[in-house]
Structures are given as C-alpha cells and as structure tokens.
Design a protein around this motif. Structure first.
Motif: not given
Ligand code: FES
Ligand code: FES
Lengths: 160, 761
Positions: B229, B231-232, B234, B240, B293-296, B299, B370, B446-448
């Motif tokens: 999908y 966001a998958d 790589r 991110y 570096e990552n989605t988290w 956010f 999302p 990525t949208w939350t």
C-alpha cells in the motif's frame, strides 16, 4: 536509543530503538516488516494487530520496551506460505476487499482461535469488534473464522 | 462449441465506423509471444460525465492509445496489464476475467500487472462505478481476438482449415484428429499474425469465468501481508514525514518554531510547504513538514511543533449555524433545475399537502488506509508510489508543480487501502513530492487518522425540503424538491454558491416518479471547506430525503409504504430521466435506457425476500427504499428494533439489478460493503465544524460500524442480460432511508436528520 531483544517471527533480534517507540513503527520503519498497518494510532481500529507472546495487541500504542524478551508474530510470520487455516479460509471466502485491515483482522482472529478453537458468533463479535473494516467485509470475516475454526487443530492457532 | 457471430457492441462501435482493428492491435512484446494492445476508450464520447469525473477527456480518435495489454508469453503465462486502480472493488480480477474468458485462458496462468499512471493508458480515473460498464464489450472482443489468432496459428502449423481448430482451456485442439497445441507454443506464431476483423464472441452459456465467482487475484498477497500500500514502499535513504496543516481551509502558517520539532529524537529536518490556492482545488493545503528517521518520530515532532496560523476567511465556519442558513435557504425558491407541469397550481388545487425537511451532516471517507505516498525527486526525475484513483491527474499535477515535463514523472499505483472517492484527489501526493524536492531524498509521507478526518474533501452537509400535493384519492400530483449543499465544484471554482445541475442529476432531478407536476430547485449554499466525491456522491442525501418522504406520504394516506412507492414509480416503462438534466454517468441512453420496470423489480425482490408485510412484535419494523444511480438499480429493506431507546439493525435485504453479472461473488461483496457503509453513515457519520475546524479526531468520535453491530445481510442479484453496470456505489443510497423508514414502522418516530438520534426531538 536502546537495545531491545525480541523474537520476531521466530527469529531473535536485537532492535535499536527508543524504548517508548511503539512496536508498530519498529516493525514497519526499523525492521521493514510492513504487514501490520497503521490506521488510527489510538488502539481504535486494530489494523496494527500483532501477537505478543500469543496475545493480540495493538502495536500502535504498545512500546517496544514491553516486548523485551518476548515473542512477536506478525502476519508475515503467521505461516510460511499463507497456509494458516485463517489465511486459507480468508481466500476461500474472498474476504478481502481493499485488504488493508486484513492483516490485523487475521492476527486478531488467530489469537482468538488459539485460546478458543470453536468460538460462537458472540465470541467472534466480542473479539473482532476491536478491528474496523471500512469496506464492510464483516459478514465474511465471521464466516471465515468459523470455517477456520472447524479445521484448526489445537496448537497451530498461535501461529508461532 | 457453438458460436455466434459478433454483434456490433452496444456501445456504438461499428455504428460509428470504428472497426475492431482500430481498437485492438498487436504490439511488440518484450520477450516475444503474443501481445495485444486494446483501447477501450477508442472513439468514446463520454466516459463518466463532467459532474463526476475530474474532467475526463474525450479520447481523440486520431491516436491509438491502448489502455489494456494482453501478453501471452511463450511459457504460456498470460499477463494482463490493468490500468484501473484496485481499491477493493475487484476490478483487477473482473477486467482480467472478461479477457481470459473469451480467450479461453486457464485462470491459474493469468497474472495481473498494474499499469503506471500514464496518458498512454487512456483515462485511468477509477470512479463513477464505470470500469466494467465501459470496458466490458471491448475486453471481450480482445479476448476473442487473441483466441482467434491462436487458432489461426495452430491451423497454419497443422496446415488445416482454421474452422477445425478450437481454442479451449489454454490449448488449441484440432477437432477431427484431437491433436493439441498449448497456447504458449503458439504464442510466437500468433504474435506475427494480423488482427482478424471477424471474431466470434461466446454466447453467455459458454462463459467460463464471466458470471462465475472467481477468487480475487490479490488474495494471497493480502492475506500474507505482502500487498504493498502507499506507506509500505521502502527505498534506500528514505525518510519519513508528517505535515502540520492549518486546521482551517484557506489558512496559512505565519511562523513556526522548527527547534521544537528538531528537539524530538529522530527528527531530521523541518521544511515549509507553501500555502495552497483559493479555491483549494486538488492542491496541497500547505503547512510545515517534519521529516524524521521513522514515522513515529515524524508524528512526535509534528505534535511538538507549534505553528502560528493565519486562519483565513473560513475561520468562522460553524456547521450548526450553517445548517440553519441552509434551512432558511430551502424555505425560499431556488434556481430551477427541472420543471414539469405546474407545481404551484397542483399545490393550490391539492386535497392535501405535506412537506418535510431533511438534514445530513458532513461526512468523511475514513478509508482504513489514511492518505500516504512515497516520492523521490531527483535532479533528473521524479518517481512516485501512491494509492491513487486517478494516477494521471496525480502525475500531471506533480509535473506541473515541479515545472517539469510529465514524461519525467513516473507514477506507480500501489494498492489502495480503501478510497471511496478520497484518493481521486492527489493533494497528499503533491505534499510528498514537494517535501522530497526540498530534501532531495525519498520521502514516505503518512497522514494520521486525525489528519485524514480533519483535512478531507467532505461529503457536503445538506438540507432538503420536499413538498407534495395530493389529490382526493391520495395520489401525488405535485412534487417540489429543494436541495441545498455546498458544491464539489466550489472546491475548484470561485463563485459557485450552490449545487450544480450535475449534482442535482445524482438522484434529485432524475427522480423517476410518475408525478405530473414536478420541480427541483438548487438553493444557495456557499462552500467553506473542501467538498468532494464520496461513494455515490449526492445520491446519498437525495435518496435519503426522497426515500424518507415517500414513506411519509404512504403513512399520510394510510397506504402500505411499498405499494405507495411503486405507485410513485408508476408502471414499468422506459423514461428519459436525463431530459433537461445533465447526463451525469455519461450513459448511452439507447444502450442503457432508464427502465422503471427494473426499479420496480428490485423493490419487489427486496420486499419479497425480506418477507415484507409479515407481522412483527411491537418495537420492530420494516422499512423500504429504492434508488437508481450509476446505471444500476437497488432496492433495500431494513428490519430494525428499538428497545429502551436502543436501535438495533437486524437484517438488510438488498436487491440489485446491474445487468449481466461478471463476478457474482464480487457483486455480493460490494453490496455487503455498501450496506455497511450506508449503515455507518445512517447511524454514526457526523463531521461537525466549529471556528472553521473539524471537531472530530479519530474513530472514537467518528465511529464506523463494528462487527458486533452487523445485521444479517442478504444480497439478491436480479438476473439480467442487459449490459453490465457498476456496483461499487449504488448499494449505498437506499440504506439510510430504508433504516429511517423501518424506525418509523417500529416506533412511529420520524427520522429526518442523520445520523439517526432517537433522543432528538
Ligand atoms: S493503528 Fe493500532 S489500533 Fe489502529
Ligand atoms: S478490506 Fe478494506 S478495510 Fe477491510
């Protein structure tokens, strides 16, 4: 940054990540396991569901530190080849529409079958209500879990 | 095997002089074999109408641009390149099955490949429930052409007449001798033959895949987590991103403190995105992007960032007072969109009149995935991976934003984790491209869920008023329908202050009722947020008001609601519902006329299957509604109960007439999904705005139906030989009015506002 040792899909891994980082993002962005999905980040939709020591958890809120020394199973590790009875039933009944919620739905159901090999409709609903499907595949999810339950043998339901 | 000569397809090929060879050609195949390019849009006069499509262009007949490719490899594998986006509707399976059937290919050897976004594939915009409708006939012919060429190749090989050679299940058999040659062995020779002009199509009883339930081609990928999908994706060196956007449409960032975000571990950079235009269109909203570096971490960084916003002109928008303004609006005359007979005289002469107002709030698409996109902009090019319904539009706008030629932008369509119209707007793609350009590295945006619910292109808040005049026998003689809601067009053009004729033609001006005096009016409703397409578009609110009001008229005249509905529809006949209305589905009226008999049919089937008229305990009730949209007819009966103020939906029977069914199991699945979607909006869907901002955040305050609230769903497919029509959207509109009418049957309480709130007075 800290090192956390976890078993992921049967393999021992030393993961470098902040201890409070949710398991979901460790899986997806650190380890490249993208099967578990992000849907809400608040334990409301179940898209991120994985197994932690056999129990279904919402990986979007559980920090990686809580998995130290434990075992995580993701959709990628539920079976080698998609042969888990739930995966098979899912395909036979054409459950997926867009498919986005499906890894979470299947992992949640896998934990259910592992502890209750023949759940009633009410028990299925009670468990699967944690997982949203905007495409509305619920009727088939119910059927597929029942179909898999009829075939599942005790011990394979945990998938690990 | 008996064959019939190919009829000129009903969509006008042949009639307008376009020959088969003009839309099917052999093309060079990498790795050899037989490769056919098919232009399903060749000579098209329509596609989906301008009201729905993002200006889907009429394909000029001067250039041949195949949009479907069939490649038979010498190994025998068949690759079918599909240019429609998969979002759960099963289009990859359905379109391929049509070709494979006529080709007599073995389904297990068919592979489906997703086409990139490219005008070479014709109109790729996936929406309007049109994929099957527009492509069916030509795909059949393409399959038949392939088979015919394989038969010819075998005939040449054996030096026998081609009529003795029959393609069947991936091999050609020489009937008199029983000799066979596999498709793979014939691929090369067939690829060198000319495209035949005369091919035989199967008769329906010869179909092996069409009309059968085939497993989805993507089931294995989906159930093993391998499906990719948005966001998958790589990429090496990928970072991110999350974007802080102004909570009010039309606002912009005055200043921000990047250091707050940069203090979060893992955050790499903070970049500004220029404010979007007014009206907003498909453009990115602008704001501040936090890259990590990552989605988290992205956010967290975004949450830590404080931005001083200039909220702009929509900062006073308040959905509660907006509703009141629209109520005022429908109490006065609007712009006539359809007028027949003399409604005012009918009202003046009426034995009885009745009017009611209906309200629906803003709705959000809330697909489980999302918006998300991966983009990599380099000095030379731009590569995008995105879950988009309209890949060409995304590509075109990305190129425009970059100021580069379209050819330099490559767009890969990933799986769409649900879309429902949201992902036909590529604003999120443009954000990712803009960030990647500034960083000069691949970016995963990525949208939350909060982003998704708060920055959607909403289904519009609406108020409608219907007034009816009835004669002494209870027959409806006059019908005045006023509708007010902000228009989708207002998202793209200034000065649009009310719904367009195209939007009214989605269920309002196309009401098929046999009423001599009828008027439909569009009332003012200026837009204050982004309005967009949502699964079946304005049919949702129009069907709700019309379906609920028909039930009120039945009650008023003491008639059975189903009987009264059938009386309103009138006798079975072909009518021109598009007369004076914009032909929103681009339907060829001669091939697919509006037939009230088919609408009556789905009403009767749904009623019969639901046991309409059976006696029910107190507090239980049945409700019925029917609606036509996207050239498909759907009738729905709901069974509900109300116990101590708690509403429970027990059972939904939904009958669909969508012509010849290509994949019955998928039709069922789409209708089941539509029922769940319809129930979510009937019971829960409610986006409210205050100070220009959306008040909801996530699934706790924008709930969608969960499995424990699922009723029994029974889908009834009406058998038909008519041309196949879409099923992605038409199941949604009748659900809410059927449920509302069932609540009335159960309790005597009228539901005129959605979502249903039994405590409301
Ligand atoms: S993303 Fe974890 S429950 Fe929704
Ligand atoms: S299959 Fe699309 S969200 Fe469940």
């Amino acid at each position: 940054m800290a090192k956390v040792t976890v078993t992921i899909n049967g393999e021992r891994r030393d993961v470098e990540a902040p201890p409070e980082m949710p398991i979901l993002w460790v899986l997806r962005d650190v380890l490249g396991l993208t099967g578990a999905k992000f849907g809400c980040g608040m334990a409301l939709c179940g898209s991120c569901t994985v197994l932690l020591d056999g129990e279904a958890i919402r990986a979007c809120i559980k920090p990686i530190s809580s998995a130290a020394g434990k075992s995580i199973v993701t959709i990628e590790g539920l079976s080698d080849d998609g042969s888990h009875p739930l995966q098979v039933a899912w395909r036979e009944l054409n459950v997926p529409q867009c498919g986005y919620c499906m890894p979470g739905q299947i992992m949640n159901a896998a934990a259910l079958l592992a502890r209750n090999p023949s759940p009633t409709d009410a028990e299925i609903d009670e468990t699967q209500r944690a997982n949203l499907c905007r495409c509305g595949t619920y009727p088939r999810i119910r059927e597929a879990i029942k179909m898999a339950a009829d075939r599942v043998t005790v011990g394979s339901g945990g998938g690990s | 095997m008996t064959r019939v000569a190919a009829q000129p397809p009903a969509d006008g090929i042949g009639a307008n002089g376009v020959t088969r060879r003009a839309f099917i050609r052999t093309t060079a195949a990498a790795g050899g074999g037989l490769m056919l390019g098919v232009s399903t849009a060749w000579g098209d006069r329509g596609g989906v109408g301008p009201a729905l499509a993002t200006a889907s262009p009429v394909v000029p007949e001067t250039s041949f641009s195949p949009n479907v490719f069939v490649h038979l490899h010498t190994s025998g594998e068949v690759e079918i390149v599909v240019a429609r986006s998969e979002m759960g509707q099963g289009v990859r399976t359905a379109l391929s099955a049509v070709i494979a059937d006529e080709m007599e290919a073995d389904w297990s050897r068919v592979r489906v490949v997703q086409a990139p976004g490219d005008p070479a594939f014709g109109d790729q915009n996936t929406g309007g429930s049109q994929s099957i409708r527009n492509h069916f006939q030509r795909l059949r012919e393409a399959g038949a052409v392939a088979r015919r060429m394989l038969e010819q190749a075998a005939a040449d090989e054996w030096s026998v007449p081609v009529k003795e050679c029959v393609g069947h299940n991936h091999e050609v058999r020489h009937e008199p001798t029983g000799r066979t040659l596999g498709y793979g062995d014939l691929a090369e020779a067939a690829g060198n033959l000319a495209v035949p002009e005369d091919v035989a199509l199967k008769t329906p009883n010869e179909f092996r895949y069409i009309g059968r339930s085939l497993d989805g081609v993507d089931n294995l990928a989906i159930t093993t987590g391998a499906a990719v999908y948005g966001a998958d994706v790589r990429l090496p060196g990928m970072v991110y991103a999350a974007v802080a956007r102004c909570p009010v449409v039309g606002g912009s960032a005055r200043s921000y403190r990047a250091e707050e975000a940069l203090a979060v571990p893992g955050v790499i950079q903070v970049v500004e995105l220029p404010a979007g235009p007014t009206p907003p269109g498909f453009a990115a909203l602008g704001g501040v992007a936090v890259v990590a570096e990552n989605t988290w971490a992205a956010f967290e960084g975004r949450d830590a960032l404080s931005v001083d916003w200039d909220y702009g002109p929509n900062a006073t928008h308040d959905s509660a007072s907006y509703r009141e303004a629209l109520q005022e609006a429908v109490r006065a005359a609007g712009r006539d969109a359809r007028s027949e007979g003399d409604v005012d005289a009918a009202v003046a002469d009426a034995a009885l009149t009745h009017s009611a107002e209906y309200y629906m709030p803003y709705l959000s698409h809330a697909s489980m995935e999302p918006p998300a996109c991966v983009a990599s902009v380099t000095a030379e090019g731009c590569e995008i991976w995105a879950p988009v319904q309209d890949p060409q539009l995304a590509r075109e706008l990305a190129a425009k934003m970059l100021g580069r030629p379209e050819e330099s932008v490559e767009l890969h369509v990933t799986f769409l984790g649900g879309a429902f119209g949201r992902k036909s707007k590529p604003d999120f793609v443009l954000e990712a491209v803009s960030i990647s350009r500034q960083l000069e590295r691949p970016v995963n945006l990525t949208w939350t869920r909060e982003d998704d619910l708060r920055h959607d292109f909403y289904h519009p808040l609406s108020v409608q008023r219907i007034e009816a005049a009835l004669d002494g026998s209870g027959r409806t003689t006059g019908w005045l329908h006023r509708t007010a809601f902000p228009s989708i067009s207002a998202t793209f053009e200034a000065d649009i202050d009310r719904p367009t004729d195209g939007e009214l033609s989605l269920g309002c001006t196309t009401v098929p009722f046999d009423v001599p005096n009828l008027r439909c009016e569009a009332c003012p409703a200026p837009a204050h947020t982004r309005i967009g397409w949502l699964r079946s578009v304005s049919n949702i609110h129009h069907s709700f008001a019309i379906g609920a009001f028909a039930d009120e008229l039945a009650a008023l005249t003491g008639r059975d609601p189903k009987d009264y509905l059938l009386e309103l529809i009138g006798p079975g006949r072909v009518i021109d519902i598009w007369e004076g209305a914009e032909n929103a589905y681009g339907v060829d009226k001669s091939a697919l006329p509006y037939d009230t008999g088919r609408l009556r049919g789905v009403v009767e089937v749904a009623a019969r299957e639901a046991g309409w008229g059976r006696s029910l305990p107190a507090g239980r009730g049945l409700g019925i509604a029917a609606h036509y949209c996207f050239v498909t007819y759907v009738g729905t009966v709901a069974e509900v109960s109300v116990t101590d103020g708690a509403l429970r939906i027990h059972r939904i029977d939904t009958a669909v007439d969508c012509g010849l069914v290509v994949n019955p199991d998928r039709v069922r699945a789409q209708l089941e999904g539509a029922v769940v979607f319809g129930l979510s909006l009937a019971l829960n869907g409610d986006i409210t705005m205050k100070d220009g901002r959306v008040e909801q955040r996530n699934f706790h305050d924008y709930p969608i139906l969960r499995i424990d609230a699922l009723p029994e769903i029974h889908v009834h497919i009406v058998e038909s030989d008519e041309l196949p029509t879409g099923v992605g959207e038409p199941g949604v509109p009748p659900v809410a009015p059927a449920v509302a009418n069932a609540v009335f049957a159960a309790t005597g309480q009228r539901i005129r506002d959605l979502p249903i709130d039994l405590t409301a007075t």
